[in-house]
Design a protein around this motif. Structure first.
Motif, mmCIF file in Angstrom:
data_model
loop_
_atom_site.group_PDB
_atom_site.id
_atom_site.type_symbol
_atom_site.label_atom_id
_atom_site.label_comp_id
_atom_site.label_asym_id
_atom_site.label_seq_id
_atom_site.Cartn_x
_atom_site.Cartn_y
_atom_site.Cartn_z
ATOM 1 N N ASN A 113 -2.650 4.240 -3.409
ATOM 2 C CA ASN A 113 -2.954 3.049 -4.203
ATOM 3 C C ASN A 113 -2.404 1.784 -3.575
ATOM 4 O O ASN A 113 -1.424 1.823 -2.864
ATOM 5 C CB ASN A 113 -2.295 3.166 -5.577
ATOM 6 C CG ASN A 113 -2.891 4.269 -6.380
ATOM 7 O OD1 ASN A 113 -2.934 5.395 -5.930
ATOM 8 N ND2 ASN A 113 -3.366 3.952 -7.563
ATOM 9 N N ASP A 114 -3.024 0.668 -3.904
ATOM 10 C CA ASP A 114 -2.435 -0.619 -3.593
ATOM 11 C C ASP A 114 -1.821 -1.158 -4.872
ATOM 12 O O ASP A 114 -2.361 -0.991 -5.956
ATOM 13 C CB ASP A 114 -3.508 -1.593 -3.077
ATOM 14 C CG ASP A 114 -3.984 -1.204 -1.686
ATOM 15 O OD1 ASP A 114 -3.433 -0.231 -1.140
ATOM 16 O OD2 ASP A 114 -4.893 -1.856 -1.160
ATOM 17 N N ARG A 125 0.862 -1.179 0.000
ATOM 18 C CA ARG A 125 0.000 0.000 0.000
ATOM 19 C C ARG A 125 0.892 1.221 0.000
ATOM 20 O O ARG A 125 1.930 1.238 0.656
ATOM 21 C CB ARG A 125 -0.887 -0.001 1.249
ATOM 22 C CG ARG A 125 -1.530 1.363 1.538
ATOM 23 C CD ARG A 125 -2.763 1.222 2.363
ATOM 24 N NE ARG A 125 -3.730 0.374 1.689
ATOM 25 C CZ ARG A 125 -4.697 -0.295 2.311
ATOM 26 N NH1 ARG A 125 -4.818 -0.216 3.608
ATOM 27 N NH2 ARG A 125 -5.536 -1.030 1.622
ATOM 28 N N GLY A 179 -14.595 6.193 -7.880
ATOM 29 C CA GLY A 179 -13.294 6.460 -7.292
ATOM 30 C C GLY A 179 -12.297 6.916 -8.331
ATOM 31 O O GLY A 179 -11.528 7.844 -8.107
ATOM 32 N N TYR A 180 -12.354 6.287 -9.474
ATOM 33 C CA TYR A 180 -11.390 6.591 -10.535
ATOM 34 C C TYR A 180 -11.521 8.034 -11.013
ATOM 35 O O TYR A 180 -10.518 8.699 -11.263
ATOM 36 C CB TYR A 180 -11.590 5.626 -11.703
ATOM 37 C CG TYR A 180 -10.621 5.821 -12.843
ATOM 38 C CD1 TYR A 180 -9.287 5.455 -12.726
ATOM 39 C CD2 TYR A 180 -11.039 6.382 -14.040
ATOM 40 C CE1 TYR A 180 -8.392 5.634 -13.762
ATOM 41 C CE2 TYR A 180 -10.150 6.564 -15.090
ATOM 42 C CZ TYR A 180 -8.836 6.190 -14.949
ATOM 43 O OH TYR A 180 -7.959 6.377 -15.980
ATOM 44 N N ARG A 232 -15.345 -1.891 -15.118
ATOM 45 C CA ARG A 232 -15.256 -1.843 -13.661
ATOM 46 C C ARG A 232 -16.625 -1.546 -13.100
ATOM 47 O O ARG A 232 -17.550 -1.201 -13.828
ATOM 48 C CB ARG A 232 -14.256 -0.767 -13.233
ATOM 49 C CG ARG A 232 -14.294 0.436 -14.159
ATOM 50 C CD ARG A 232 -13.774 1.737 -13.624
ATOM 51 N NE ARG A 232 -12.581 1.674 -12.849
ATOM 52 C CZ ARG A 232 -11.354 1.936 -13.303
ATOM 53 N NH1 ARG A 232 -11.184 2.234 -14.583
ATOM 54 N NH2 ARG A 232 -10.323 1.922 -12.518
ATOM 55 N N SER A 233 -16.776 -1.697 -11.811
ATOM 56 C CA SER A 233 -18.053 -1.393 -11.176
ATOM 57 C C SER A 233 -18.283 0.106 -11.155
ATOM 58 O O SER A 233 -17.341 0.892 -11.277
ATOM 59 C CB SER A 233 -18.067 -1.927 -9.746
ATOM 60 O OG SER A 233 -17.168 -1.182 -8.962
ATOM 61 N N ALA A 283 -19.060 1.765 -8.640
ATOM 62 C CA ALA A 283 -18.409 2.276 -7.430
ATOM 63 C C ALA A 283 -16.934 2.576 -7.695
ATOM 64 O O ALA A 283 -16.424 3.615 -7.280
ATOM 65 C CB ALA A 283 -18.553 1.257 -6.299
ATOM 66 N N SER A 284 -16.270 1.671 -8.398
ATOM 67 C CA SER A 284 -14.851 1.915 -8.602
ATOM 68 C C SER A 284 -14.631 2.991 -9.657
ATOM 69 O O SER A 284 -13.642 3.734 -9.604
ATOM 70 C CB SER A 284 -14.126 0.620 -8.973
ATOM 71 O OG SER A 284 -13.916 0.521 -10.359
ATOM 72 N N LEU A 285 -15.556 3.095 -10.601
ATOM 73 C CA LEU A 285 -15.455 4.186 -11.568
ATOM 74 C C LEU A 285 -15.562 5.520 -10.847
ATOM 75 O O LEU A 285 -14.845 6.472 -11.158
ATOM 76 C CB LEU A 285 -16.551 4.072 -12.630
ATOM 77 C CG LEU A 285 -16.582 5.202 -13.660
ATOM 78 C CD1 LEU A 285 -15.265 5.307 -14.415
ATOM 79 C CD2 LEU A 285 -17.724 5.033 -14.643
ATOM 80 N N ARG A 315 -20.000 7.881 -5.162
ATOM 81 C CA ARG A 315 -20.802 6.920 -5.907
ATOM 82 C C ARG A 315 -22.233 7.393 -6.161
ATOM 83 O O ARG A 315 -22.704 7.351 -7.312
ATOM 84 C CB ARG A 315 -20.829 5.565 -5.189
ATOM 85 C CG ARG A 315 -21.573 4.486 -5.935
ATOM 86 C CD ARG A 315 -21.803 3.270 -5.069
ATOM 87 N NE ARG A 315 -22.590 3.571 -3.893
ATOM 88 C CZ ARG A 315 -23.892 3.693 -3.879
ATOM 89 N NH1 ARG A 315 -24.589 3.567 -4.986
ATOM 90 N NH2 ARG A 315 -24.535 3.966 -2.766
ATOM 91 N N ARG A 331 -5.933 9.966 -17.030
ATOM 92 C CA ARG A 331 -6.696 10.227 -15.815
ATOM 93 C C ARG A 331 -6.730 11.714 -15.505
ATOM 94 O O ARG A 331 -7.749 12.246 -15.053
ATOM 95 C CB ARG A 331 -6.066 9.445 -14.662
ATOM 96 C CG ARG A 331 -6.880 9.504 -13.419
ATOM 97 C CD ARG A 331 -6.835 8.247 -12.598
ATOM 98 N NE ARG A 331 -7.700 8.349 -11.450
ATOM 99 C CZ ARG A 331 -7.317 8.065 -10.211
ATOM 100 N NH1 ARG A 331 -6.095 7.625 -9.973
ATOM 101 N NH2 ARG A 331 -8.168 8.185 -9.217
#
Lengths: 224, 224
Positions: free
Chosen positions: B74-75, B60, B179-180, B172-173, B175-177, B185, B142
Motif C-alpha cells: 500500500n501507499d 510505500r 483491486g480492492y 471508487r472507480s 478499476a480500483s474496486l 478489472r 475486507r
DNA sequence: TTTGATTGGTAACATTTGTTACGGATTATA
DNA sequence: TATAATCCGTAACAAATGTTACCAATCAAA
C-alpha cells in the motif's frame, strides 16, 4: 484460560501477586448472563456498547441477510471477547449474529468501565491492547494470504512465513489449511503435488522442506 | 489532519479547550526524523518498539523476500501511524518495508511513553483505541470480502453492505474496486455486466440499484 | 482383527477467472 | 478545438480453480 482472561478481572494485573491485587481497587464492575443452547447472545447490527466476554461455552457467529438466509462464519470457544475490537470503532455494531451452541456464560463490562479500568490499571490496559494487537496481526496475516493470486502463491506465502532453514511443518490438516487460505481441498492438494513434482518442495504427512527458494519467490510475484 | 493526529500530541484531548490543555502535563516526549525520497523508514522485521507516526509526506510499503524481489503493498499518506497496531503485539515486527516516496517527516514515541500517556490522558487513549478499532474494522471487512468465493459473491457482499433502500453508489472507480476485492478489472466488469443482464442489479457510471435481493443472497451462499 | 471414520491423493470434466487486445466514451490539458 | 490520457465495456482464448467421484492409507473404537 489464556491471555484473554486478562480482560476479565484485574486478576490480569499479573505484574503483581494475587494477594496484593485484592487490595487494589482492581475489581471491575460487570454483569453476568447465562444463555441456553440456540439462544441469541447478540444480533447483527446491535450496538457494541459494552465489552462482551464469553467466559463459558461455545458460540457460532453468522452473517444474516435481509431475506433471512444465513452464512455461517466462525465458531468461538470461551474464554474469548466477542467483538472487543469494535468496542471503540465509529460504527460499533456487531458484524454478525452470535448464537449459543451450548450452555454459555457471558459477562458484560460497560465501555466506560473498560476505559476507567484501563486508566487505573496498566496491566488491564496492556492486556486489552495485546489482545487487540494480536488479533489484528492474525487477521492481517490472513489477509495477505488472501491477497496472493493463485493457490501456489498462497501456499508459497504461507510456507515462507513459517519455514526455518528450509524446513516447515503444517500445524493443521491439509483440509483445514485449504479452508484457511480459501480454496478447495482437492485444488490445494493438486497445487502441492505439482510443487513437489516440479522439485520446489518436498512434502509428506504434514512435514516438508523448501528445495528451490527462487522458484518459491517467483510464485509470489506472479501466480504461475 | 483528521482523527489520526489524536495520536500526536495531546492536543488530541479535544474534550478540553486548547488553552486548558497547555496547562496539563499533556506533552508527550518524542523525537523527530526526516527522510528523503527513496530512503527506508523501516525494514521488514524491524522490531516495533516505538509508535511511528508519519506526519508529512507519503510512503510505500512493500513485502520483501529473501531473494530480494519485492511485492508492493500500500501507499500511505500523512498523517498516519505506521504499524500502530503492532506496537502491542507479541511478535511486534514490521510486516513490510517502508520507503519514503517523497520528503517525509516522522515522529517516534516510545511504547512506554504511549502507555504513560494513555494512562494520563483519556483523550489520547480514546484516540489510540479508536484508530486501532477502525483499522481493525476496515481490515476485517475486507477479509470478509476476500472470503467470499467467486467474483459475483464478492460484489454482492460489497454492494449489500452499502446499499440504502436498494440504491448504491460506488465510491471508487471500477478499476480500483477490482483491486480492492482482489480480481482483475475485466473480470469484475464482466461479472457486473452479467448481473445487469440477469436483472439482478442496474448499474451505470458508478451508481446503481439492487433489483433482485433474493438473487443477491443466493450469490452469497454459493458463488454461482 | 474388523469396522467405520477421517484424511488425503488423484482424475475427468465443468466452470470461473485471467489475459490480452481493441475501441468507444469521458475527462483533462495544451 | 485538438490531443492525450484515463476509464471501462467487450470479446476470444488460455489457464486456473472448482466439482464430483473414487480409492488408498491411517487410526480409533468395537
Amino acid at each position: 484460560m489464556e491471555k484473554q482472561d486478562l480482560l476479565f478481572f484485574c486478576t490480569l494485573c499479573r505484574e503483581k501477586p494475587a494477594a496484593e491485587i485484592e487490595k487494589l481497587q482492581c475489581t471491575i464492575s460487570h454483569t453476568v448472563k447465562n444463555f441456553k443452547r440456540d439462544e441469541y447472545i447478540a444480533y447483527q447490527g446491535d450496538k457494541v456498547t459494552r465489552l462482551v466476554m464469553l467466559i463459558r461455552g461455545k458460540v457460532r457467529t453468522e452473517i444474516v441477510s435481509s431475506s433471512g438466509l444465513t452464512l455461517p462464519m466462525n465458531d468461538i470457544s470461551a474464554p474469548f471477547p466477542l467483538a472487543a475490537a469494535f468496542l471503540f470503532a465509529d460504527d460499533n455494531s456487531f458484524p454478525v449474529d452470535v448464537i449459543a451452541l451450548e450452555e454459555c456464560e457471558v459477562i458484560y463490562i460497560s465501555k466506560e468501565a473498560v476505559e476507567k479500568q484501563m486508566a487505573k490499571c496498566a496491566g488491564f490496559m496492556r492486556g486489552f491492547m495485546d489482545f487487540n494487537a494480536n488479533q489484528m496481526q492474525n487477521i492481517s496475516e490472513r489477509l495477505k494470504i488472501f491477497a496472493q493470486k493463485g493457490i501456489k502463491a498462497k501456499v508459497a506465502y504461507y510456507l515462507l512465513s513459517r519455514e526455518k532453514k528450509g524446513a516447515f511443518e503444517l500445524d493443521r490438516s491439509v483440509a483445514s489449511l485449504a479452508g484457511y487460505i480459501g480454496v478447495e481441498r482437492p485444488s490445494l492438494s493438486r497445487a502441492i503435488s505439482e510443487m513437489v513434482r516440479d522439485g520446489i518442495i518436498t512434502f509428506h504427512s504434514g512435514k516438508g522442506t523448501i528445495i528451490n527458494f527462487d522458484a518459491m519467490e517467483a510464485l509470489l510475484i506472479r501466480g504461475a
